[in-house]
Write an enzyme that holds these catalytic residues in place. Structure first.
Site, PDB file in Angstrom:
ATOM      1  N   ASN A  65       1.341   6.999   3.979  1.00 27.38           N
ATOM      2  CA  ASN A  65       0.192   6.994   3.095  1.00 27.38           C
ATOM      3  C   ASN A  65       0.426   8.004   1.977  1.00 27.38           C
ATOM      4  O   ASN A  65       1.322   8.850   2.048  1.00 27.38           O
ATOM      5  CB  ASN A  65      -1.081   7.364   3.862  1.00 27.38           C
ATOM      6  CG  ASN A  65      -1.442   6.332   4.910  1.00 27.38           C
ATOM      7  OD1 ASN A  65      -1.521   5.141   4.624  1.00 27.38           O
ATOM      8  ND2 ASN A  65      -1.652   6.784   6.134  1.00 27.38           N
ATOM      9  N   CYS A  73       1.298  -0.628   7.584  1.00 29.25           N
ATOM     10  CA  CYS A  73       0.610  -1.172   6.415  1.00 29.25           C
ATOM     11  C   CYS A  73       0.990  -2.636   6.262  1.00 29.25           C
ATOM     12  O   CYS A  73       2.162  -2.954   6.073  1.00 29.25           O
ATOM     13  CB  CYS A  73       0.992  -0.373   5.167  1.00 29.25           C
ATOM     14  SG  CYS A  73       0.214  -0.966   3.661  1.00 29.25           S
ATOM     15  N   CYS A 196      -6.247  -3.969   1.609  1.00 31.11           N
ATOM     16  CA  CYS A 196      -5.636  -3.355   2.786  1.00 31.11           C
ATOM     17  C   CYS A 196      -5.270  -4.468   3.757  1.00 31.11           C
ATOM     18  O   CYS A 196      -6.156  -5.179   4.253  1.00 31.11           O
ATOM     19  CB  CYS A 196      -6.601  -2.356   3.436  1.00 31.11           C
ATOM     20  SG  CYS A 196      -6.001  -1.655   4.987  1.00 31.11           S
ATOM     21  N   GLY A 197      -3.979  -4.635   4.007  1.00 31.32           N
ATOM     22  CA  GLY A 197      -3.516  -5.745   4.848  1.00 31.32           C
ATOM     23  C   GLY A 197      -3.971  -5.661   6.287  1.00 31.32           C
ATOM     24  O   GLY A 197      -4.459  -6.646   6.858  1.00 31.32           O
ATOM     25  N   THR A 198      -3.795  -4.486   6.909  1.00 29.18           N
ATOM     26  CA  THR A 198      -4.275  -4.339   8.286  1.00 29.18           C
ATOM     27  C   THR A 198      -5.799  -4.413   8.328  1.00 29.18           C
ATOM     28  O   THR A 198      -6.379  -4.840   9.324  1.00 29.18           O
ATOM     29  CB  THR A 198      -3.793  -3.014   8.904  1.00 29.18           C
ATOM     30  OG1 THR A 198      -4.199  -1.920   8.074  1.00 29.18           O
ATOM     31  CG2 THR A 198      -2.286  -2.996   9.083  1.00 29.18           C
TER      32      THR A 198
END
Length: 259
Positions: A65, A73, A196-198
Site C-alpha cells: 500500500n 490487491c 478496489c479489486g478485493t
C-alpha cells in the site's frame, strides 16, 4: 540510485510497478515506498508492485500500500498480469503468487480475469457484513452514495470498529438486481480510492450472501470504472471467484533515490 518504473491503472486504482527480478530495489528502506507513492513529491499511486521471480509460478507479486504496508490487491494483481505480458513473461495466461497464495489469470480483448481465493465465511451483522477476500473488508449499504462522505465515515469505521489493524470499508448502493455502485475507503492509503479489486469482490459476495442478489455474476460500478465478479457457492463456501476488468499502462519513467 536511478529506479525505472511503470505506472499502471485498473479502473482508476493506480500503481507504480517495478521489475525487481534482479532484486535491486531497496525495499528494506521504509521511506522509499511512501515517497514513490506520494502524489505531490513522488510519482503518485495507491500502491507499489514489485515483480519478482517465483520458483513455482510465472512471478511473485510483492504488493505494498502507499504507506508501505503489505496486502493483497485485486486490481494490482490484474495490472501485474498486464505488466507481465508487456515484459514477455507470459502470453494470455498467468499463474502468480501473492501474499495470500497462488492466483491464475487470463487476458482477452483488454480484459483481465483474475481468479481470487475461496471465501469460506461471510460474517453477517445487523448493519454490515465482514469478510476477507485477500484483505479484510467491511461492506455496508447506504443511501445517496454519490453524496456520502466516504473518507470521513470510512475512517471512523476503519479505526473505531477495527482498531489499529483496521479494515477496508466499502459503502454500497444497489442499482438493480445484480448491479451495485461501490465506493471504498482503503486502509494503507487512508483515503477513498477510485476502485478496489478485493473490495468489489467482497461486495459481490456479501450482496449474494445477504440475498440482495441471487445472481452468480455481479456488476460493480466504481468511480473509476466497471468490474464484473463471478463465483460459485457450495455449502456456504464461495469458490471459482473471478474478478474481471481492464488494466492498462499509463506511462513509464525514472525516479532518482538517494541511498
Amino acid at each position: 540510485m536511478l529506479i525505472h518504473f511503470y505506472k499502471y491503472q485498473g479502473t482508476g486504482n493506480d500503481f507504480v510497478i517495478i521489475d525487481n527480478r534482479q532484486e535491486k530495489f531497496p525495499k528494506n528502506d521504509t521511506n522509499i515506498i511512501p515517497a514513490l507513492c506520494d502524489r505531490r513529491f513522488g510519482i503518485g499511486a495507491d500502491g507499489l508492485i514489485l515483480m519478482e521471480n517465483d520458483k513455482s509460478s510465472d512471478f511473485y507479486m510483492d504488493y505494498y500500500n502507499s504507506d508501505g504496508s503489505q496486502s493483497m490487491c485485486g486490481n494490482g494483481g490484474r495490472c501485474a498480469v498486464a505488466f507481465a505480458q508487456f515484459l514477455g513473461m507470459i502470453q494470455d495466461k498467468a499463474t502468480f503468487r501473492a501474499i495470500d497464495g497462488l492466483h491464475t489469470a487470463t487476458i482477452e480483448d483488454g480484459q483481465i480475469a483474475l481468479k481470487m481465493n475461496d471465501v469460506e465465511e461471510v460474517r453477517l451483522k445487523p448493519q454490515y457484513s465482514f469478510l476477507d477476500t485477500g484483505s479484510p473488508h467491511h461492506v455496508q449499504l447506504v443511501k445517496d452514495l454519490a453524496g456520502f462522505d466516504v473518507k470521513k465515515e470510512g475512517a471512523k469505521l476503519r479505526y473505531g470498529l477495527y482498531g489499529e489493524s483496521g479494515s477496508n470499508i466499502n459503502f454500497v448502493e444497489q442499482s438493480n438486481g445484480s448491479s451495485f455502485h461501490v465506493r471504498t475507503y482503503e486502509r494503507g492509503v487512508e483515503d477513498e480510492t477510485l476502485s478496489c479489486g478485493t473490495g468489489v469482490t467482497a461486495v459481490a459476495l456479501a450482496m449474494h450472501k445477504t440475498g440482495k442478489t441471487t445472481s452468480d455474476q455481479v456488476g460493480i460500478q466504481t468511480p473509476g470504472g466497471n468490474l464484473t465478479i463471478s463465483f460459485e457457492q457450495h455449502n456456504g463456501t464461495y469458490t471459482n471467484i473471478v474478478l474481471q476488468g481492464p488494466a492498462e499502462m499509463v506511462y513509464k519513467g525514472e525516479f532518482s533515490w538517494s541511498i
